[in-house]
Write a protein that holds these residues in place. Structure first.
Motif, PDB file in Angstrom:
ATOM      1  N   THR A 114       0.847  -1.195   0.000  1.00 21.91           N
ATOM      2  CA  THR A 114       0.000   0.000   0.000  1.00 21.91           C
ATOM      3  C   THR A 114       0.880   1.241   0.000  1.00 21.91           C
ATOM      4  O   THR A 114       1.968   1.241   0.540  1.00 21.91           O
ATOM      5  CB  THR A 114      -0.865   0.038   1.258  1.00 21.91           C
ATOM      6  OG1 THR A 114       0.026  -0.103   2.375  1.00 21.91           O
ATOM      7  CG2 THR A 114      -1.867  -1.078   1.266  1.00 21.91           C
ATOM      8  N   ARG A 115       0.339   2.305  -0.621  1.00 16.72           N
ATOM      9  CA  ARG A 115       1.124   3.523  -0.668  1.00 16.72           C
ATOM     10  C   ARG A 115       0.750   4.500   0.434  1.00 16.72           C
ATOM     11  O   ARG A 115       1.458   5.467   0.679  1.00 16.72           O
ATOM     12  CB  ARG A 115       0.919   4.227  -2.019  1.00 16.72           C
ATOM     13  CG  ARG A 115       1.682   3.569  -3.137  1.00 16.72           C
ATOM     14  CD  ARG A 115       1.111   3.961  -4.487  1.00 16.72           C
ATOM     15  NE  ARG A 115       1.754   3.166  -5.523  1.00 16.72           N
ATOM     16  CZ  ARG A 115       2.819   3.577  -6.199  1.00 16.72           C
ATOM     17  NH1 ARG A 115       3.328   4.763  -5.982  1.00 16.72           N
ATOM     18  NH2 ARG A 115       3.375   2.801  -7.098  1.00 16.72           N
ATOM     19  N   SER A 116      -0.355   4.230   1.098  1.00 13.77           N
ATOM     20  CA  SER A 116      -0.849   5.230   2.049  1.00 13.77           C
ATOM     21  C   SER A 116       0.058   5.304   3.272  1.00 13.77           C
ATOM     22  O   SER A 116       0.745   4.360   3.612  1.00 13.77           O
ATOM     23  CB  SER A 116      -2.263   4.865   2.484  1.00 13.77           C
ATOM     24  OG  SER A 116      -2.223   3.593   3.082  1.00 13.77           O
ATOM     25  N   GLY A 117       0.031   6.449   3.919  1.00 11.33           N
ATOM     26  CA  GLY A 117       0.767   6.625   5.166  1.00 11.33           C
ATOM     27  C   GLY A 117       2.255   6.791   4.990  1.00 11.33           C
ATOM     28  O   GLY A 117       3.004   6.637   5.940  1.00 11.33           O
ATOM     29  N   GLN A 118       2.730   7.106   3.780  1.00 14.17           N
ATOM     30  CA  GLN A 118       4.170   7.293   3.647  1.00 14.17           C
ATOM     31  C   GLN A 118       4.547   8.761   3.737  1.00 14.17           C
ATOM     32  O   GLN A 118       3.749   9.645   3.481  1.00 14.17           O
ATOM     33  CB  GLN A 118       4.686   6.689   2.349  1.00 14.17           C
ATOM     34  CG  GLN A 118       4.112   7.292   1.091  1.00 14.17           C
ATOM     35  CD  GLN A 118       4.818   6.719  -0.124  1.00 14.17           C
ATOM     36  OE1 GLN A 118       6.001   6.883  -0.315  1.00 14.17           O
ATOM     37  NE2 GLN A 118       4.059   6.009  -0.949  1.00 14.17           N
ATOM     38  N   GLY A 119       5.791   8.975   4.135  1.00 14.07           N
ATOM     39  CA  GLY A 119       6.315  10.331   4.148  1.00 14.07           C
ATOM     40  C   GLY A 119       6.011  11.120   5.408  1.00 14.07           C
ATOM     41  O   GLY A 119       6.399  12.270   5.516  1.00 14.07           O
ATOM     42  N   VAL A 120       5.292  10.534   6.349  1.00 12.26           N
ATOM     43  CA  VAL A 120       5.102  11.189   7.648  1.00 12.26           C
ATOM     44  C   VAL A 120       5.358  10.163   8.743  1.00 12.26           C
ATOM     45  O   VAL A 120       5.132   8.972   8.553  1.00 12.26           O
ATOM     46  CB  VAL A 120       3.668  11.735   7.844  1.00 12.26           C
ATOM     47  CG1 VAL A 120       3.541  13.128   7.294  1.00 12.26           C
ATOM     48  CG2 VAL A 120       2.657  10.795   7.243  1.00 12.26           C
ATOM     49  N   TRP A 121       5.813  10.644   9.862  1.00 13.21           N
ATOM     50  CA  TRP A 121       6.085   9.749  10.979  1.00 13.21           C
ATOM     51  C   TRP A 121       4.781   9.095  11.446  1.00 13.21           C
ATOM     52  O   TRP A 121       3.781   9.779  11.624  1.00 13.21           O
ATOM     53  CB  TRP A 121       6.706  10.531  12.142  1.00 13.21           C
ATOM     54  CG  TRP A 121       8.151  10.799  11.938  1.00 13.21           C
ATOM     55  CD1 TRP A 121       8.712  11.877  11.311  1.00 13.21           C
ATOM     56  CD2 TRP A 121       9.244   9.972  12.362  1.00 13.21           C
ATOM     57  NE1 TRP A 121      10.069  11.767  11.308  1.00 13.21           N
ATOM     58  CE2 TRP A 121      10.431  10.611  11.942  1.00 13.21           C
ATOM     59  CE3 TRP A 121       9.341   8.760  13.033  1.00 13.21           C
ATOM     60  CZ2 TRP A 121      11.697  10.075  12.191  1.00 13.21           C
ATOM     61  CZ3 TRP A 121      10.597   8.231  13.275  1.00 13.21           C
ATOM     62  CH2 TRP A 121      11.753   8.886  12.856  1.00 13.21           C
ATOM     63  N   PHE A 122       4.828   7.801  11.653  1.00 12.25           N
ATOM     64  CA  PHE A 122       3.677   7.052  12.176  1.00 12.25           C
ATOM     65  C   PHE A 122       2.389   7.472  11.476  1.00 12.25           C
ATOM     66  O   PHE A 122       1.424   7.890  12.105  1.00 12.25           O
ATOM     67  CB  PHE A 122       3.559   7.265  13.694  1.00 12.25           C
ATOM     68  CG  PHE A 122       4.791   6.850  14.431  1.00 12.25           C
ATOM     69  CD1 PHE A 122       5.101   5.515  14.586  1.00 12.25           C
ATOM     70  CD2 PHE A 122       5.673   7.794  14.940  1.00 12.25           C
ATOM     71  CE1 PHE A 122       6.251   5.110  15.249  1.00 12.25           C
ATOM     72  CE2 PHE A 122       6.826   7.402  15.603  1.00 12.25           C
ATOM     73  CZ  PHE A 122       7.114   6.056  15.758  1.00 12.25           C
ATOM     74  N   ARG A 284       0.509  -3.140   7.105  1.00 12.32           N
ATOM     75  CA  ARG A 284       1.398  -2.131   7.680  1.00 12.32           C
ATOM     76  C   ARG A 284       1.389  -2.247   9.201  1.00 12.32           C
ATOM     77  O   ARG A 284       2.441  -2.233   9.835  1.00 12.32           O
ATOM     78  CB  ARG A 284       0.950  -0.742   7.215  1.00 12.32           C
ATOM     79  CG  ARG A 284       1.573   0.433   7.948  1.00 12.32           C
ATOM     80  CD  ARG A 284       2.996   0.691   7.527  1.00 12.32           C
ATOM     81  NE  ARG A 284       3.518   1.923   8.138  1.00 12.32           N
ATOM     82  CZ  ARG A 284       4.796   2.147   8.352  1.00 12.32           C
ATOM     83  NH1 ARG A 284       5.702   1.256   8.010  1.00 12.32           N
ATOM     84  NH2 ARG A 284       5.194   3.274   8.896  1.00 12.32           N
TER      85      ARG A 284
END
Ligand code: HEM
Lengths: 326, 259
Positions: A114-122, A284
């Motif tokens: 999945t691509r969601s939730g990337q680029g930010v902490w937690f 994830r």
């Protein structure tokens, strides 16, 4: 004034689709990033220069293959493997588990696609809780298992002291019992290794498979079970075939089956609980729990190895450590 | 127009100072030699700032522009960059140590002892090498955690994560091979523990000990093997993987950011 205009303009701006390249969100690498890097590099250079001025790297006596220091320890980042060696089969501790861990790391992105939730902490809903729970759980599990496996120092052997002492005269030990070292008081399990070394029992068994007295004795009858084709000997190139290979069932139980199933079982347990609680929902989430557990256990085991292992790899307090350099 | 115009006599002190500054500035940054080295002028305009990054091989590891959130310290804590910086310090201090160190069982220990007492800054160089090596191991783990908890391994960065895992292993092995080189009791017995662990590999235990450690106990052939791996083979391999790692960050569209 300007602030007010902005506040009014906001809702309209929000409705607009996100621009493909957000130029206005970008900054120039020189100076914005190069400056940060320069400061970080300078701070680290100064810190390590200072550290090196005040603290010297260790240099002990010249290497002497005749004198083994007690304890001898691996570098700290491998002390966790050395610690595992005390609790399970050495191939699992030293080679197979680390390989599995690295393989697990490498495969993470191929399973969690999945691509969601990337680029930010937690970036996912329960990420922080899952990390904290997994970290705390791992520390507790490591501490508990290490303690249990050094019974005589952590008194966990008292939990199993009700298992009776073996009757040395009896030819077969009907019920499970523990063989005590001569002249020593009766104790429970000092470590899981006792399952293959001290635990004894017998079950009635038809005379077959090498048992000739109608009794199958643990460990006596089980520590040399020939594997199929174990009469095939010789070498293929530099690779030796299994010649005269026998299975030692009690030691396989004590050093492989029990430690590994304990670890896997405890991992599955926490994952199941978090799933039932509803915190763990996606791959994830699962990987957050597993990754955290692997890294925290790695660190916790290295700490045990560094600060809690003294002479003869006995479990002791950090302030009791002294190294006999031979 | 403005440039060719004769500025006339300076009217006050401030203007006089300004003139001197301009003259010095242009003597330094607009002269023939400077411009032969750095094609762009001093990076004080957006154009020059982009040019300096794009035309300088070292800065060229970066893009010319970067998303605002990625220069926030709390996004990366500079961990990957610092890991790399440790690698650079280790290379410099390591080369200096090599001047004085002969990798033989007879001389290794004396060389290190002599380096500490007889060589100017020898002890400092050794300490730096030692402490930054430990720091690199810690930083690479922290960097991996940063990447994981920011979900930055997700597509399209899967492969760069794998390159990272390889770099993690290389960092550990680099550190471990270096551990033996002082040939003191700490070195010998720590590597002996590792030797035992290598020997416990199923099926290939003996082969591991023979090939990696050069024998069934840690001795002269282990020392020369570890030395060669430590000073040339592994740093080269690590440098190649780092090059791939950095290249891929650019190719994968810069660092990960929210969708
Ligand atoms: C010698 C070791 C390593 C060096 C020198 C290194 C260097 C870097 C640098 C400079 C960056 C740019 C962003 C930052 O500073 O965080 C980066 C990003 C990255 N690293 Fe590493 N790294 C190393 C090891 C690793 C490891 C062990 C992993 C993971 C297992 C990893 C995975 C990644 C990924 C996926 C990115 C992209 C991050 C993003 O898009 O936000 N690297 N690395």
């Amino acid at each position: 004034m300007a602030v007010e205009t902005r506040a009014v303009a906001r809702p309209a701006a929000k409705a607009r689709p996100r621009p493909r390249r957000e130029r206005e969100e970008e900054v120039l690498v020189w100076p914005d990033l190069v400056f940060v890097e320069f400061i970080a590099a300078t701070l680290f250079t100064i810190t390590f220069l200072m550290l090196s001025v005040f603290i010297n790297a260790p240099l002990l006596n010249r290497a002497n293959p005749e004198l083994t220091p007690n304890p001898s320890k691996a570098p700290w980042y491998f002390l966790n493997l050395q610690e595992l060696l005390l609790h399970m089969d050495k191939a699992w501790a030293g080679v197979l588990l680390p390989t599995i861990a690295l393989g697990f790391f490498a495969s993470i992105p191929y399973i969690d696609r999945t691509r969601s939730g990337q680029g930010v902490w937690f970036g996912s809903k329960n990420a922080v809780r899952l990390t904290l729970v997994s970290a705390a759980y791992s520390v507790i599990v490591v501490a508990a298992l290490v303690s249990f496996d050094s019974g005589d120092r952590t008194y966990t052997e008292q939990l199993t002291r009700w298992i009776p002492s073996c009757n040395a005269e009896a030819q077969h030990q009907g019920l499970p019992c523990l063989q005590d070292a001569e002249g020593e008081a009766h104790t429970g399990f000092l470590s899981t290794k006792d399952i293959s070394k001290r635990l004894q029992f017998s079950v009635p068994f038809p005379n077959a498979l090498g048992v000739d007295d109608s009794n199958l004795d643990w460990p006596g009858d089980l520590d040399r079970i020939p594997v199929p084709f174990n009469n095939v000997c010789g070498n293929v190139g530099s690779f030796h075939l299994w010649c005269d290979m026998n299975l030692n069932i009690p030691s396989i139980m004590a050093e492989q089956v029990i430690p590994l199933s304990t670890v896997v079982g405890l991992a599955v347990a926490i994952i199941y609980v978090l799933f039932r609680v509803g915190w763990l929902r996606t791959k994830r989430d699962l990987f957050i729990v597993m990754f955290t557990a692997v890294l925290v256990s790695y660190l916790a085991l290295a700490m045990v190895g560094s600060f809690f292992r003294g002479e003869g790899q006995n479990l002791i307090w950090p302030w009791e450590i002294k190294v006999d350099e031979g | 127009m403005a440039l060719t115009e004769d500025p006339g006599k300076p009217r006050n002190l401030a203007e006089r100072v300004q003139r001197v500054q301009d003259a010095v500035y242009s003597a330094i940054f607009h002269n023939y030699v400077w411009q032969s080295i750095f094609r762009s002028g001093y990076p004080n305009t957006p154009r020059n700032q982009m040019l300096v990054v794009a035309t300088n091989i070292f800065l060229h590891l970066h893009p010319t522009r970067i998303h605002r959130t990625h220069v926030k310290i709390t996004h990366t804590y500079c961990l990957g960059g610092l890991t790399f910086f440790m690698f650079l310090i280790l290379t410099v201090t390591g080369v200096l140590l090599m001047f004085y160190y002969v990798p033989s069982v007879d001389s290794a220990y004396q060389d290190i002892a002599a380096l500490e007492t007889n060589v100017k800054f020898g002890l400092l160089m050794r300490n730096m090498h030692r402490w930054t090596a430990h720091a690199m191991v810690i930083l690479v783990f922290l960097h991996m955690m940063r990447v994981f908890y920011t979900g930055a391994y997700k597509p399209p960065r899967e492969f760069n994560w794998v390159v990272g895992v390889i770099l993690l292993v290389l960092t550990l092995v680099l550190s471990f091979t270096g551990y033996l080189l002082p040939w003191d009791q700490l070195a010998l017995w720590a590597v002996t523990v590792g030797h035992g662990i290598g020997g416990s590999a199923p099926f290939f235990g003996d082969e591991t000990q023979l090939i990696v450690f050069g024998g069934f106990e840690v001795g002269p052939s282990t020392l020369i093997r570890f030395y060669t791996l430590h000073v040339i083979a592994l740093p080269l391999i690590a440098a190649v993987f780092m090059a791939v790692h950095f290249w891929r960050i650019r190719r994968d569209g810069g660092m990960a950011r929210p969708l």
